[in-house]
Design a protein around this motif. Structure first.
Motif, PDB file in Angstrom:
ATOM      1  N   ALA A 138      26.775  40.949-102.015  1.00  0.00           N
ATOM      2  CA  ALA A 138      28.002  40.847-101.215  1.00  0.00           C
ATOM      3  C   ALA A 138      28.062  39.571-100.367  1.00  0.00           C
ATOM      4  O   ALA A 138      29.097  38.877-100.355  1.00  0.00           O
ATOM      5  CB  ALA A 138      28.164  42.082-100.334  1.00  0.00           C
ATOM      6  N   PRO A 139      26.995  39.196 -99.655  1.00  0.00           N
ATOM      7  CA  PRO A 139      27.070  37.940 -98.875  1.00  0.00           C
ATOM      8  C   PRO A 139      27.303  36.721 -99.756  1.00  0.00           C
ATOM      9  O   PRO A 139      28.034  35.801 -99.369  1.00  0.00           O
ATOM     10  CB  PRO A 139      25.703  37.880 -98.174  1.00  0.00           C
ATOM     11  N   LEU A 140      26.689  36.712-100.937  1.00  0.00           N
ATOM     12  CA  LEU A 140      26.879  35.596-101.855  1.00  0.00           C
ATOM     13  C   LEU A 140      28.323  35.549-102.351  1.00  0.00           C
ATOM     14  O   LEU A 140      28.918  34.459-102.432  1.00  0.00           O
ATOM     15  CB  LEU A 140      25.931  35.728-103.049  1.00  0.00           C
ATOM     16  N   VAL A 141      28.889  36.694-102.687  1.00  0.00           N
ATOM     17  CA  VAL A 141      30.273  36.743-103.147  1.00  0.00           C
ATOM     18  C   VAL A 141      31.204  36.169-102.076  1.00  0.00           C
ATOM     19  O   VAL A 141      32.124  35.393-102.376  1.00  0.00           O
ATOM     20  CB  VAL A 141      30.681  38.186-103.511  1.00  0.00           C
ATOM     21  N   ALA A 142      30.959  36.523-100.832  1.00  0.00           N
ATOM     22  CA  ALA A 142      31.785  36.011 -99.736  1.00  0.00           C
ATOM     23  C   ALA A 142      31.663  34.494 -99.633  1.00  0.00           C
ATOM     24  O   ALA A 142      32.659  33.782 -99.425  1.00  0.00           O
ATOM     25  CB  ALA A 142      31.386  36.669 -98.429  1.00  0.00           C
ATOM     26  N   HIS A 143      30.449  33.992 -99.787  1.00  0.00           N
ATOM     27  CA  HIS A 143      30.230  32.550 -99.678  1.00  0.00           C
ATOM     28  C   HIS A 143      30.916  31.800-100.820  1.00  0.00           C
ATOM     29  O   HIS A 143      31.575  30.777-100.595  1.00  0.00           O
ATOM     30  CB  HIS A 143      28.733  32.249 -99.689  1.00  0.00           C
ATOM     31  N   LEU A 144      30.772  32.287-102.044  1.00  0.00           N
ATOM     32  CA  LEU A 144      31.392  31.626-103.181  1.00  0.00           C
ATOM     33  C   LEU A 144      32.921  31.701-103.084  1.00  0.00           C
ATOM     34  O   LEU A 144      33.623  30.752-103.461  1.00  0.00           O
ATOM     35  CB  LEU A 144      30.909  32.257-104.491  1.00  0.00           C
ATOM     36  N   GLY A 145      33.425  32.818-102.569  1.00  0.00           N
ATOM     37  CA  GLY A 145      34.863  32.942-102.363  1.00  0.00           C
ATOM     38  C   GLY A 145      35.372  31.917-101.366  1.00  0.00           C
ATOM     39  O   GLY A 145      36.458  31.345-101.538  1.00  0.00           O
ATOM     40  N   TRP A 146      34.592  31.678-100.324  1.00  0.00           N
ATOM     41  CA  TRP A 146      34.946  30.650 -99.335  1.00  0.00           C
ATOM     42  C   TRP A 146      35.016  29.274 -99.989  1.00  0.00           C
ATOM     43  O   TRP A 146      35.932  28.493 -99.712  1.00  0.00           O
ATOM     44  CB  TRP A 146      33.913  30.654 -98.210  1.00  0.00           C
ATOM     45  N   GLN A 147      34.071  28.977-100.876  1.00  0.00           N
ATOM     46  CA  GLN A 147      34.098  27.688-101.571  1.00  0.00           C
ATOM     47  C   GLN A 147      35.379  27.522-102.380  1.00  0.00           C
ATOM     48  O   GLN A 147      36.027  26.467-102.341  1.00  0.00           O
ATOM     49  CB  GLN A 147      32.894  27.563-102.514  1.00  0.00           C
ATOM     50  N   ALA A 172      22.852  27.115 -99.416  1.00  0.00           N
ATOM     51  CA  ALA A 172      22.934  28.433 -98.774  1.00  0.00           C
ATOM     52  C   ALA A 172      23.236  29.513 -99.809  1.00  0.00           C
ATOM     53  O   ALA A 172      22.694  30.619 -99.738  1.00  0.00           O
ATOM     54  CB  ALA A 172      24.012  28.420 -97.692  1.00  0.00           C
ATOM     55  N   ALA A 173      24.092  29.189-100.788  1.00  0.00           N
ATOM     56  CA  ALA A 173      24.405  30.160-101.832  1.00  0.00           C
ATOM     57  C   ALA A 173      23.138  30.543-102.593  1.00  0.00           C
ATOM     58  O   ALA A 173      22.916  31.723-102.912  1.00  0.00           O
ATOM     59  CB  ALA A 173      25.447  29.584-102.793  1.00  0.00           C
ATOM     60  N   GLY A 174      22.291  29.554-102.881  1.00  0.00           N
ATOM     61  CA  GLY A 174      21.037  29.839-103.570  1.00  0.00           C
ATOM     62  C   GLY A 174      20.126  30.737-102.759  1.00  0.00           C
ATOM     63  O   GLY A 174      19.465  31.645-103.293  1.00  0.00           O
ATOM     64  N   ALA A 175      20.081  30.508-101.456  1.00  0.00           N
ATOM     65  CA  ALA A 175      19.265  31.348-100.587  1.00  0.00           C
ATOM     66  C   ALA A 175      19.761  32.792-100.593  1.00  0.00           C
ATOM     67  O   ALA A 175      18.966  33.749-100.599  1.00  0.00           O
ATOM     68  CB  ALA A 175      19.269  30.793 -99.166  1.00  0.00           C
TER      69      ALA A 175
END
Length: 304
Positions: free
Chosen positions: A259-268, A289-292
């Motif tokens: 879920a946190p990754l999905v939010a980050h990629l959506g922001w991109q 950060a996405a990789g982390a």
């Protein structure tokens, strides 16, 4: 030949820091290995750690985290040197890359090759820390890595080939402690889609120069559909990584770890509505950060 000051050697996206304190000649080699731009090293390291984490290897062999870190620095550097040797004529035609040490003539091809060999020897030390199966898998990667610089001349999708090579560490990290599996393949395939997304964003910096030089890229191929393309690539990577997490955990709700990754990629993707070189570079770098976040999800499932 008089060596230009450090500022003349730096590319527009170079990070000012410790390299500027090195002797002028050493600065050239540091920049040749992209030590001034660590984002690529992180993007090579995270797949290694994701494969290690999802296979349960963080608990079994935590020392491999450090070895993979060293290997990522050395082999990313060696790959960049090889890329600059092959692309020296093309780099000279692109504003962002024309001052690179080999393209500008400040480091000879012969000296650059010797430097690549030295970096590869550091990679060899790391290779010897792995079990035989992982060593074999890692060695196979040298073939696509060597071919990568030529891809931009023959296909509109060199970013896909980069994804194949940059995420090879997911395979190595996995087989370092476990046997090959479908989940491992899904992890790698998802990484390829992720790289297709972030490197398409990176390529937005050079659209005009690439067109003039005849350099092919996914960003040029997608054109006005770049934002939609990146969104699709990111959606594919999340689906494939989610499937890998479910296979390993045996529980469908394991996908919640992403879920946190999905939010980050959506922001991109949302930020891509305002395309300019500065934004593109910032979004590309944010994939550290996405990789982390990806690794965190894999660790949550692999350690459970």
């Amino acid at each position: 030949m008089v060596t230009p000051p450090a500022s003349a050697n730096a590319t527009p996206d170079a990070v000012k820091g410790w390299i500027d304190w090195l002797p002028p000649r050493a600065q050239l080699y540091a920049r040749l290995a992209r030590l001034d731009r660590p984002a690529g090293t992180w993007l090579l390291f995270w797949p290694c750690l994701a494969g290690l984490a999802l296979s349960g290897g963080i608990a079994q062999a935590p020392q491999l985290i450090a070895w993979f870190g060293i290997g990522s620095i050395a082999m990313r550097g060696a790959g960049c040197v090889w890329n600059d040797i092959v692309d020296r004529d093309l780099d000279a035609q692109v504003e962002r890359t024309r001052d690179r040490p080999v393209a500008s003539g400040r480091i000879s091809v012969k000296a650059a090759l010797a430097f690549a060999v030295a970096l590869s020897l550091i990679g060899l030390v790391v290779l010897l820390q792995l079990r035989p199966l992982a060593q074999a898998v890692a060695l196979v990667s040298l073939i696509p890595v060597a071919a990568y610089p030529f891809m931009k001349r023959i296909t509109w999708w060199p970013q896909a080939w980069l994804g194949l090579t940059f995420n090879w560490g997911a395979l190595v990290g996995w087989v370092a402690v476990a046997e090959p599996s479908v989940a491992m393949g899904l992890l790698w395939a998802g990484g390829i889609a992720w790289t297709l997304g972030y490197d398409t964003i990176y390529a937005l910096q050079d659209l005009e120069d690439d067109a003039l030089a005849g350099i092919k890229s996914s960003a040029r191929r997608l054109g006005s559909a770049t934002r939609a393309g990146v969104a699709i690539f990111y959606a594919i990577c999340v689906i494939l990584w989610g499937a890998a997490l479910v296979m390993v955990s045996g529980q469908w709700f394991a996908v919640a770890a992403l879920a946190p990754l999905v939010a980050h990629l959506g922001w991109q993707v949302a930020r891509l509505g305002h395309i300019d070189p500065g934004i593109a570079l910032g979004l590309f770098r944010s994939n550290r950060a996405a990789g982390a976040l990806w690794v965190a999800a894999c660790a949550a499932v692999g350690l459970a």
